[in-house]
Design an enzyme around this catalytic site. Structure first.
Site, PDB file in Angstrom:
ATOM      1  CB  CYS A 126      -0.916   0.010   1.226  1.00 47.86           C
ATOM      2  SG  CYS A 126      -1.838   1.567   1.414  1.00 47.86           S
ATOM      3  CB  CYS A 134       1.283   1.438   4.597  1.00 45.20           C
ATOM      4  SG  CYS A 134      -0.378   0.786   4.822  1.00 45.20           S
ATOM      5  CG  HIS A 139      -3.799  -0.998   4.912  1.00 46.53           C
ATOM      6  ND1 HIS A 139      -3.567  -0.316   3.735  1.00 46.53           N
ATOM      7  CD2 HIS A 139      -4.497  -2.120   4.565  1.00 46.53           C
ATOM      8  CE1 HIS A 139      -4.084  -0.993   2.716  1.00 46.53           C
ATOM      9  NE2 HIS A 139      -4.658  -2.085   3.198  1.00 46.53           N
ATOM     10  CG  ASN A 177     -15.117   8.060  -4.167  1.00 45.81           C
ATOM     11  OD1 ASN A 177     -16.163   8.683  -4.132  1.00 45.81           O
ATOM     12  ND2 ASN A 177     -14.157   8.319  -5.047  1.00 45.81           N
ATOM     13  CG  HIS A 205      -4.210   3.613   3.969  1.00 45.12           C
ATOM     14  ND1 HIS A 205      -3.075   3.015   4.464  1.00 45.12           N
ATOM     15  CD2 HIS A 205      -4.301   4.795   4.618  1.00 45.12           C
ATOM     16  CE1 HIS A 205      -2.499   3.811   5.349  1.00 45.12           C
ATOM     17  NE2 HIS A 205      -3.239   4.905   5.457  1.00 45.12           N
ATOM     18  CG  HIS A 258      -7.630   7.385   0.533  1.00 41.16           C
ATOM     19  ND1 HIS A 258      -7.969   6.044   0.571  1.00 41.16           N
ATOM     20  CD2 HIS A 258      -7.856   7.784  -0.752  1.00 41.16           C
ATOM     21  CE1 HIS A 258      -8.352   5.643  -0.635  1.00 41.16           C
ATOM     22  NE2 HIS A 258      -8.306   6.689  -1.451  1.00 41.16           N
ATOM     23  CD  GLN A 306      -9.204  10.574  -4.954  1.00 43.01           C
ATOM     24  OE1 GLN A 306      -8.573  11.012  -5.925  1.00 43.01           O
ATOM     25  NE2 GLN A 306     -10.047   9.561  -5.065  1.00 43.01           N
TER      26      GLN A 306
END
Length: 326
Positions: free
Chosen positions: A31, A34, A89, A129, A140, A142, A144
């Site tokens: 990932c 990470c 993660h 999303n 993971h 997150h 945007q």
């Protein structure tokens, strides 16, 4: 090839980036978000990561020479950031402690303020999303942040409608919506000093929560310390309650809506716009999806199989159960 192609039917642009189709599949045991990946700091809490395959960039390539007639294109200028919520993660936003969440909100705010200095940028859109049901391939935690050199069509439509409402009624439509929801009460999910979460009367998704601010915030740039902490807190409550609703990871798309910037038509948006958040969750039940079918996708005419008063009550119960574990 990356460019903005004009859609004359909708007076809008399509972001075209053929190179994104060549993005490699990540190994299952790797990932990039990470610590130890070589892509991010080995020690971070929250982090702004430049998208490896941006659809918008500050140094865009020259568009292909394929337009003509009523068709035209322009450079795909803009910024695509990835906002990492945690180094864990498998972490979840609602598992973060209050100070960690405060730092996430602060990162959104600072990045928003920095990008706003670019006079070529018209709209900054933080979003998330979450879940395989909405196409997420990277678990993971997150979100945007896309910063556009044009005003996306749905944003433009909502702002024009809010401006027209203000001119006709001398009243702010977001404040009037919130006033009506607070009067009716049954669609309210949760509120704190600065924000109210509710499923609106006109919800397009069964569990589609909106979060409105109670004052006159237009964007992240207007937040004070109290607003930051209250925003972190209500996000934690809503996302955590989503997961408690069916006792599983609850998929959603989330948009954070700030004012339009660097545009003369909407320079007085403080009169008619308010900062807010919208959730677009695809579930209509524990194991059933509300797909966007032809009516929604082709005509923009949404149908909701549930009434907001019922689903808001279910979410209020999920809030109660979530508060028992935090």
């Amino acid at each position: 090839m990356a460019e903005l192609r004009y859609n004359p039917l909708m007076d809008d642009y399509t972001m075209v980036a053929a190179g994104r189709n060549k993005r490699p599949d990540m190994p299952k045991d790797y990932c990039p978000f990470c610590p130890g990946s070589g892509k991010v700091p080995d020690d971070y809490e929250v982090y702004c990561y430049p998208n490896d395959f941006p659809i918008l960039s500050k140094n865009p390539p020259k568009p292909d020479d394929v337009a003509g007639g009523l068709y035209h294109e322009k450079e795909s200028y803009g910024v695509c950031d990835v906002i990492l919520y945690s180094p864990d993660h498998n972490g979840k936003l609602w598992e973060l402690d209050d100070e960690h969440l405060y730092k996430l909100v602060d990162l959104w705010i600072n990045r928003y303020k920095e990008i706003s200095k670019d006079k070529n940028i018209k709209y900054i859109f933080p979003f998330e999303n979450r879940g395989a049901e909405v196409g997420t391939t990277m678990p993971h935690p997150h979100g945007q942040m896309y910063s556009y050199s044009f005003i996306p069509n749905l944003i433009n439509q909502e702002f024009k409608n809010a401006k027209r409402y203000y001119e006709e009624n001398n009243s702010n439509i977001y404040e009037d919506i919130l006033r009506e929801e607070l009067r009716f009460k049954d669609r309210i999910v949760y509120e704190n000093d600065s924000f109210t979460a509710f499923i609106p009367f006109f919800a397009q998704y069964p569990y589609g929560v909106y979060i409105f601010n109670k004052s006159s915030l237009k964007s992240f740039a207007d937040f004070d310390e109290k607003n930051k902490r209250d925003f972190a807190q209500i996000l934690k409550i809503i996302v955590g309650s989503y997961d408690r609703l069916f006792d599983k990871l609850f998929p959603y798309m989330m948009g954070i809506y700030n004012e339009i910037i660097n545009d003369d038509e909407f320079s007085n948006s403080g009169d008619f716009f308010r900062f807010h958040v919208k959730f677009f969750p695809p579930l209509r039940g524990e194991n059933s999806i509300k797909w966007n079918a032809s009516s929604e996708t082709g005509a923009g005419a949404f149908g909701n199989p549930r009434v907001s008063e019922e689903t808001a009550a279910e979410l209020r119960e999920a809030v109660r159960r979530f508060n028992e574990i935090i």
